[in-house]
Design a protein around this motif. Structure first.
Motif, mmCIF file in Angstrom:
data_model
loop_
_atom_site.group_PDB
_atom_site.id
_atom_site.type_symbol
_atom_site.label_atom_id
_atom_site.label_comp_id
_atom_site.label_asym_id
_atom_site.label_seq_id
_atom_site.Cartn_x
_atom_site.Cartn_y
_atom_site.Cartn_z
ATOM 1 N N VAL A 145 0.779 -1.082 -0.039
ATOM 2 C CA VAL A 145 -0.046 0.065 0.086
ATOM 3 C C VAL A 145 0.885 1.325 -0.110
ATOM 4 C CG1 VAL A 145 -1.864 1.444 1.250
ATOM 5 C CG2 VAL A 145 -1.822 -1.154 1.145
ATOM 6 N N ILE A 146 0.756 2.303 -1.072
ATOM 7 C CA ILE A 146 1.576 2.971 -1.284
ATOM 8 C C ILE A 146 0.698 4.444 -0.915
ATOM 9 C CG2 ILE A 146 3.183 4.608 -2.806
ATOM 10 C CD1 ILE A 146 4.076 1.684 -2.178
ATOM 11 N N PRO A 147 1.106 5.261 0.565
ATOM 12 C CA PRO A 147 0.287 6.305 0.625
ATOM 13 C C PRO A 147 0.449 7.256 -0.171
ATOM 14 C CG PRO A 147 2.374 6.371 1.959
ATOM 15 C CD PRO A 147 2.443 5.106 1.108
ATOM 16 N N SER A 148 -0.796 8.374 -0.184
ATOM 17 C CA SER A 148 -0.843 9.600 -0.806
ATOM 18 C C SER A 148 0.273 10.440 -0.880
ATOM 19 C CB SER A 148 -2.143 10.325 -0.550
ATOM 20 O OG SER A 148 -3.035 9.428 -0.960
ATOM 21 N N PHE A 149 0.845 11.325 -1.699
ATOM 22 C CA PHE A 149 1.561 12.342 -1.629
ATOM 23 C C PHE A 149 2.843 11.618 -1.306
ATOM 24 C CE2 PHE A 149 -2.267 14.358 -0.688
ATOM 25 C CZ PHE A 149 -2.508 15.479 -1.528
ATOM 26 N N SER A 150 3.422 10.566 -2.231
ATOM 27 C CA SER A 150 4.502 9.913 -1.975
ATOM 28 C C SER A 150 5.279 9.917 -3.426
ATOM 29 C CB SER A 150 4.398 8.391 -1.455
ATOM 30 O OG SER A 150 3.699 8.374 -0.402
ATOM 31 N N SER A 151 6.456 9.770 -3.122
ATOM 32 C CA SER A 151 7.484 9.527 -4.370
ATOM 33 C C SER A 151 8.277 8.208 -3.900
ATOM 34 C CB SER A 151 8.422 10.645 -4.631
ATOM 35 O OG SER A 151 9.171 10.208 -5.650
ATOM 36 N N VAL A 152 8.110 7.342 -5.016
ATOM 37 C CA VAL A 152 8.690 5.867 -4.686
ATOM 38 C C VAL A 152 9.794 5.571 -5.616
ATOM 39 C CG1 VAL A 152 7.989 3.414 -4.327
ATOM 40 C CG2 VAL A 152 6.390 5.138 -3.703
ATOM 41 N N GLU A 153 10.893 4.864 -5.162
ATOM 42 C CA GLU A 153 11.693 4.247 -6.221
ATOM 43 C C GLU A 153 12.440 2.903 -5.537
ATOM 44 O OE1 GLU A 153 15.837 6.949 -5.699
ATOM 45 O OE2 GLU A 153 14.229 7.861 -6.869
ATOM 46 N N GLY A 154 13.095 2.188 -6.229
ATOM 47 C CA GLY A 154 14.001 1.066 -5.777
ATOM 48 C C GLY A 154 13.391 -0.297 -6.126
ATOM 49 N N HIS A 155 14.123 -1.098 -5.636
ATOM 50 C CA HIS A 155 13.888 -2.638 -5.856
ATOM 51 C C HIS A 155 14.097 -3.435 -4.431
ATOM 52 C CE1 HIS A 155 13.744 -6.108 -8.632
ATOM 53 N NE2 HIS A 155 14.134 -6.638 -7.568
ATOM 54 N N PRO A 156 13.032 -3.415 -3.562
ATOM 55 C CA PRO A 156 11.683 -3.240 -3.813
ATOM 56 C C PRO A 156 11.467 -1.594 -3.625
ATOM 57 C CG PRO A 156 12.028 -3.878 -1.451
ATOM 58 C CD PRO A 156 13.578 -3.971 -2.248
ATOM 59 N N GLY A 157 10.184 -1.461 -4.128
ATOM 60 C CA GLY A 157 10.000 0.083 -3.989
ATOM 61 C C GLY A 157 9.830 0.726 -2.481
ATOM 62 N N ILE A 158 10.317 1.862 -2.038
ATOM 63 C CA ILE A 158 10.244 2.416 -0.958
ATOM 64 C C ILE A 158 9.873 3.896 -1.245
ATOM 65 C CG2 ILE A 158 11.529 0.690 0.578
ATOM 66 C CD1 ILE A 158 13.651 2.847 0.443
ATOM 67 N N VAL A 159 9.169 4.401 -0.160
ATOM 68 C CA VAL A 159 8.992 5.819 -0.041
ATOM 69 C C VAL A 159 9.989 6.684 0.107
ATOM 70 C CG1 VAL A 159 7.557 7.810 0.769
ATOM 71 C CG2 VAL A 159 6.603 5.658 0.384
ATOM 72 N N VAL A 160 10.629 7.398 -0.708
ATOM 73 C CA VAL A 160 11.743 8.214 -0.564
ATOM 74 C C VAL A 160 11.597 9.770 -0.383
ATOM 75 C CG1 VAL A 160 13.395 6.756 -2.206
ATOM 76 C CG2 VAL A 160 12.034 8.462 -3.164
ATOM 77 N N GLU A 161 10.414 10.167 -0.606
ATOM 78 C CA GLU A 161 9.921 11.752 -0.661
ATOM 79 C C GLU A 161 8.403 11.809 -0.523
ATOM 80 O OE1 GLU A 161 10.785 15.599 -3.394
ATOM 81 O OE2 GLU A 161 11.068 13.715 -4.208
ATOM 82 N N GLU A 162 8.093 13.070 0.247
ATOM 83 C CA GLU A 162 6.638 13.164 0.279
ATOM 84 C C GLU A 162 6.552 14.276 -0.512
ATOM 85 O OE1 GLU A 162 3.978 14.971 3.838
ATOM 86 O OE2 GLU A 162 5.446 13.376 4.326
ATOM 87 N N LEU A 163 5.594 14.210 -1.246
ATOM 88 C CA LEU A 163 5.050 15.280 -2.287
ATOM 89 C C LEU A 163 4.243 16.227 -1.675
ATOM 90 C CD1 LEU A 163 4.184 12.920 -5.272
ATOM 91 C CD2 LEU A 163 6.192 14.132 -5.048
ATOM 92 N N PRO A 164 4.326 17.689 -2.181
ATOM 93 C CA PRO A 164 3.521 18.424 -1.825
ATOM 94 C C PRO A 164 2.084 18.459 -1.925
ATOM 95 C CG PRO A 164 4.826 19.332 -3.679
ATOM 96 C CD PRO A 164 5.248 17.939 -3.249
ATOM 97 N N GLU A 165 1.320 19.306 -1.248
ATOM 98 C CA GLU A 165 -0.094 19.380 -1.613
ATOM 99 C C GLU A 165 -0.657 19.711 -3.011
ATOM 100 O OE1 GLU A 165 -2.439 20.913 1.611
ATOM 101 O OE2 GLU A 165 -1.351 20.272 3.208
ATOM 102 N N THR A 166 0.417 20.310 -3.598
ATOM 103 C CA THR A 166 -0.005 20.738 -4.780
ATOM 104 C C THR A 166 0.551 19.662 -6.125
ATOM 105 O OG1 THR A 166 2.344 21.628 -5.349
ATOM 106 C CG2 THR A 166 0.423 23.135 -4.646
ATOM 107 N N ALA A 167 0.816 18.405 -5.493
ATOM 108 C CA ALA A 167 1.233 17.203 -6.254
ATOM 109 C C ALA A 167 0.332 16.870 -7.406
ATOM 110 C CB ALA A 167 1.243 16.157 -5.391
ATOM 111 N N ALA A 168 -1.305 17.079 -7.115
ATOM 112 C CA ALA A 168 -2.169 16.676 -8.098
ATOM 113 C C ALA A 168 -2.056 17.682 -9.312
ATOM 114 C CB ALA A 168 -3.516 16.855 -7.717
ATOM 115 N N GLU A 169 -1.980 18.807 -9.169
ATOM 116 C CA GLU A 169 -1.965 19.802 -10.328
ATOM 117 C C GLU A 169 -0.511 19.470 -10.976
ATOM 118 O OE1 GLU A 169 -2.535 20.894 -7.178
ATOM 119 O OE2 GLU A 169 -4.440 21.441 -7.534
ATOM 120 N N MET A 170 0.723 19.269 -10.221
ATOM 121 C CA MET A 170 2.202 18.949 -10.892
ATOM 122 C C MET A 170 1.897 17.619 -11.594
ATOM 123 S SD MET A 170 5.340 18.517 -8.515
ATOM 124 C CE MET A 170 4.944 16.942 -7.669
ATOM 125 N N LEU A 171 1.404 16.592 -11.182
ATOM 126 C CA LEU A 171 1.394 15.245 -11.951
ATOM 127 C C LEU A 171 0.535 15.411 -13.168
ATOM 128 C CD1 LEU A 171 1.006 12.961 -8.882
ATOM 129 C CD2 LEU A 171 3.073 13.316 -10.418
#
Length: 178
Positions: A145-171
């Protein structure tokens, strides 16, 4: 002699490459204004088996609005054996989802405003919440389960950064520039 366009456009504004592979289209729902590129494979034929006499929805994959499925990606519903019975389960993608080139997706649910990079593997029954960026080459383990506002990378994938509240517009902006 008239030249056929590479894309077929549906009434709801979806654009589907003639070079894509859509199997079991009667079990796939496209929300509208979705683009499916060449060599993309969507397996709608892999759907839940229902005992005779029982009525169940035949939707294998539901794709939201304004999604972009890149070249050579694969959407396949997740499967498992439960009480000795092998079955597939529905997959749902939200709105504004980008699936990168060569990625394989077997998630149960992908929220809205999700950007999946190139050559990613999204494991069976994963749940990706809204506003998530999955970097190129990431492997998400099954049942994650990957939480909202997360940036994930790696093998296995882990959360490496929290995205700002403006992430929806950015994405959404990233999706529109693909």
């Amino acid at each position: 002699m008239s030249q056929k366009s590479e894309y077929i456009q549906t009434e709801t504004g979806n654009k589907v490459s003639r070079k894509s592979l859509i199997i079991g289209s009667q079990n796939i729902i496209l929300g509208g204004k979705t683009i499916i590129q060449a060599d993309c494979c969507i397996r709608g034929d892999l759907r839940r088996l229902v005992p005779q006499g029982q009525n169940a929805a035949a939707v294998a994959i539901a794709v939201g609005r304004y999604c972009f499925l890149s070249k050579s990606c694969l959407l396949r519903p997740p499967s498992k054996t439960y009480r000795g019975q092998f079955s597939y389960y529905p997959m749902k993608l939200g709105d504004h989802v980008f699936v990168g080139e060569g990625s394989v997706v077997e998630a149960a649910v992908i929220g809205s405003y999700v950007n999946i990079g190139k050559n990613c593997v999204i494991g069976k029954f994963s749940i990706i919440k809204d506003c998530v960026r999955i970097e190129d080459g990431t492997v998400i383990a099954p049942n994650s389960v990957i939480p909202s506002f997360s940036s994930v990378e790696g093998h296995p994938g882990i959360v490496v950064e929290e995205l700002p509240e403006t992430a929806a517009e950015m994405l959404e902006r990233e999706l529109n520039h693909q």
